[in-house]
Design an enzyme around this catalytic site. Structure first.
Site, PDB file in Angstrom:
ATOM      1  CG  HIS A  13      -1.764   1.100   1.275  1.00  0.00           C
ATOM      2  ND1 HIS A  13      -3.024   0.861   2.014  1.00  0.00           N
ATOM      3  CD2 HIS A  13      -2.023   2.288   0.672  1.00  0.00           C
ATOM      4  CE1 HIS A  13      -3.982   1.941   1.920  1.00  0.00           C
ATOM      5  NE2 HIS A  13      -3.027   2.706   0.995  1.00  0.00           N
ATOM      6  CG  HIS A  15      -1.453   6.069  -2.825  1.00  0.00           C
ATOM      7  ND1 HIS A  15      -2.533   5.725  -3.570  1.00  0.00           N
ATOM      8  CD2 HIS A  15      -1.651   5.810  -1.544  1.00  0.00           C
ATOM      9  CE1 HIS A  15      -3.474   5.263  -2.667  1.00  0.00           C
ATOM     10  NE2 HIS A  15      -3.043   5.166  -1.305  1.00  0.00           N
ATOM     11  CG  HIS A 189      -7.732   3.303  -0.701  1.00  0.00           C
ATOM     12  ND1 HIS A 189      -6.793   2.534  -1.542  1.00  0.00           N
ATOM     13  CD2 HIS A 189      -6.723   3.934   0.087  1.00  0.00           C
ATOM     14  CE1 HIS A 189      -5.549   2.845  -1.423  1.00  0.00           C
ATOM     15  NE2 HIS A 189      -5.438   3.833  -0.455  1.00  0.00           N
ATOM     16  CD  GLU A 192      -7.829   6.729   4.175  1.00  0.00           C
ATOM     17  OE1 GLU A 192      -8.092   6.554   3.310  1.00  0.00           O
ATOM     18  OE2 GLU A 192      -6.808   7.212   4.546  1.00  0.00           O
ATOM     19  CG  ASP A 270      -2.084   5.731   2.694  1.00  0.00           C
ATOM     20  OD1 ASP A 270      -2.118   5.411   1.464  1.00  0.00           O
ATOM     21  OD2 ASP A 270      -2.655   6.264   3.391  1.00  0.00           O
ATOM     22  CG  ASP A 271      -0.093   9.028   0.288  1.00  0.00           C
ATOM     23  OD1 ASP A 271       0.005   8.740  -1.083  1.00  0.00           O
ATOM     24  OD2 ASP A 271      -1.120   8.582   1.028  1.00  0.00           O
TER      25      ASP A 271
HETATM   26  N1  HPA Z   1      -6.716   7.262   1.096  1.00  0.00           N
HETATM   27  C1  HPA Z   1      -7.444   7.535  -0.076  1.00  0.00           C
HETATM   28  N2  HPA Z   1      -6.861   7.951  -1.396  1.00  0.00           N
HETATM   29  C2  HPA Z   1      -5.324   8.101  -1.330  1.00  0.00           C
HETATM   30  C3  HPA Z   1      -4.790   8.055  -0.085  1.00  0.00           C
HETATM   31  C4  HPA Z   1      -5.440   7.402   1.178  1.00  0.00           C
HETATM   32  O1  HPA Z   1      -4.827   7.232   2.217  1.00  0.00           O
HETATM   33  N3  HPA Z   1      -3.559   8.262  -0.346  1.00  0.00           N
HETATM   34  C5  HPA Z   1      -3.464   8.731  -1.578  1.00  0.00           C
HETATM   35  N4  HPA Z   1      -4.582   8.434  -2.290  1.00  0.00           N
HETATM   36 ZN    ZN Z   2      -3.885   4.750   0.284  1.00  0.00          ZN
END
Ligand code: HPA
Ligand code: ZN
Length: 328
Positions: A13, A15, A189, A192, A270-271
């Site tokens: 996971h 991006h 996703h 969240e 994630d990012d």
């Molecule tokens: N959630 C949803 N979309 C996203 C995320 C995330 O954490 N990071 C990049 N796009």
């Molecule tokens: Zn994500």
């Protein structure tokens, strides 16, 4: 003294656009002759204080404007893949957001050629997962899938990301059906910021084989029992969850409850350019703040290979490496 060898792991996971560091934003802006609304790297980084998912997405999409050419996407992915060694990442299944680029006039082919060029040059094994933006229309998702069709040999699956609440998985039932018929794997996703019902929809309507995040599943005991029974992986991103306000602090993250429920949890970044660390830092943070012990960390690393789309012999080889690694 040398740093201890990190546990071998897969990252499931991440991006790729979320690995765009402020320094690279400035470098690519210069290269592409784009004026930025920030005067320095420090000024840009100071804006990375998020109250929720949308407040992050606003700046995440704005920064992407500097990604224009195949070389930009290659350099972006190459930097991430270089960084993987430091964290013990042997295999990565990488999300990308083609609609965020096609809407700026960048062709899907440019994005895919750039990313796959970096993967071909790297020692890390990596696969690409094309994500649909759930706050765009289902027609737009269909269009981008069609545009990607000539390149499907470079893509392992499809995912679903961006603003969750108000954009349930059911909106994308048809495009996921088409993607699966084309031989693509499916992840999404869910849970969240959105309710546990979105996790159920992702499983039932999209055929999702993994749930990205899924933290809100804990609100529904029947769903938890299903996730456990069916060994559905959850790709959890602890630092992201704290930065986006899902939890007020890491010390109250529900990772220990997810583990106590015997769910197939993995740890991911994630990012990483936005949330304060790559996957190794996420592992270190849950050890430090949540008391996750060495054997649990080994279990999380093993889960990352079990939950991957690697073939069985490669999974088995990586799992043997994890079992042989010493943990503190
Ligand atoms: N959630 C949803 N979309 C996203 C995320 C995330 O954490 N990071 C990049 N796009
Ligand atoms: Zn994500």
């Amino acid at each position: 003294m040398n740093a201890p060898t990190p546990l071998p792991k897969a990252e499931l996971h991440v991006h790729i656009e979320g690995t765009l560091e402020p320094e690279m934003v400035f470098e690519l802006a210069r290269r592409n002759d784009i004026a930025l609304p920030h005067s320095s790297v420090e000024q840009l980084r100071a804006k990375y204080r998020f109250s929720d998912l949308q407040s992050f997405l606003d700046i995440y999409y704005a920064n992407m404007a500097v990604l224009r050419t195949e070389a930009d996407f290659r350099d972006l992915a190459a930097a991430y893949l270089r960084r993987c060694a430091e964290d013990g990442v042997r295999h990565a299944e990488i999300f990308f957001d083609p609609q965020a680029h096609t809407k700026r006039g960048v062709p899907v082919r440019t994005v895919i050629e750039g990313l796959t060029g970096a993967i071909a040059d790297s020692d890390v094994s990596a696969e690409l997962i094309l994500c649909f933006l759930r706050d765009e229309s289902a027609e737009s998702a269909e269009q981008v899938l069609r545009a990607a069709e000539p390149h499907l040999d470079r893509i392992i699956g499809v995912g679903l990301d961006s603003a969750e609440v108000g954009h349930p998985p059911s909106k994308f039932t048809e495009v996921f059906r088409r993607a699966r018929a084309l031989g693509l794997r499916a992840v999404a996703h869910a849970g969240e910021e959105g309710p546990p019902g979105y996790v159920t929809e992702a499983l039932d309507l999209l055929g999702a084989e993994r749930i990205d995040h899924g933290i809100r599943a804990l609100e529904d005991p029947e769903l938890v029992a299903r996730l456990r029974r069916d060994r559905v992986p959850l790709t959890v991103c602890p630092l992201s969850n704290v930065r986006l306000g899902c939890f007020p602090g890491l010390e109250v993250h529900t990772l220990p409850r997810l583990l106590a429920e015997d769910l197939l949890v993995t740890i991911n970044s994630d990012d990483p350019a936005y949330f304060g660390g790559h996957v190794g830092e996420n592992f270190a943070a849950v050890q430090r703040e949540l008391g996750v012990d060495g054997e649990q960390l080994r279990g999380l690393a093993a889960n990352s290979f079990t939950a991957s789309f690697l073939d069985e012999p490669r999974k088995a080889a990586y799992l043997a490496e994890v079992a042989a690694c010493s943990v503190e």
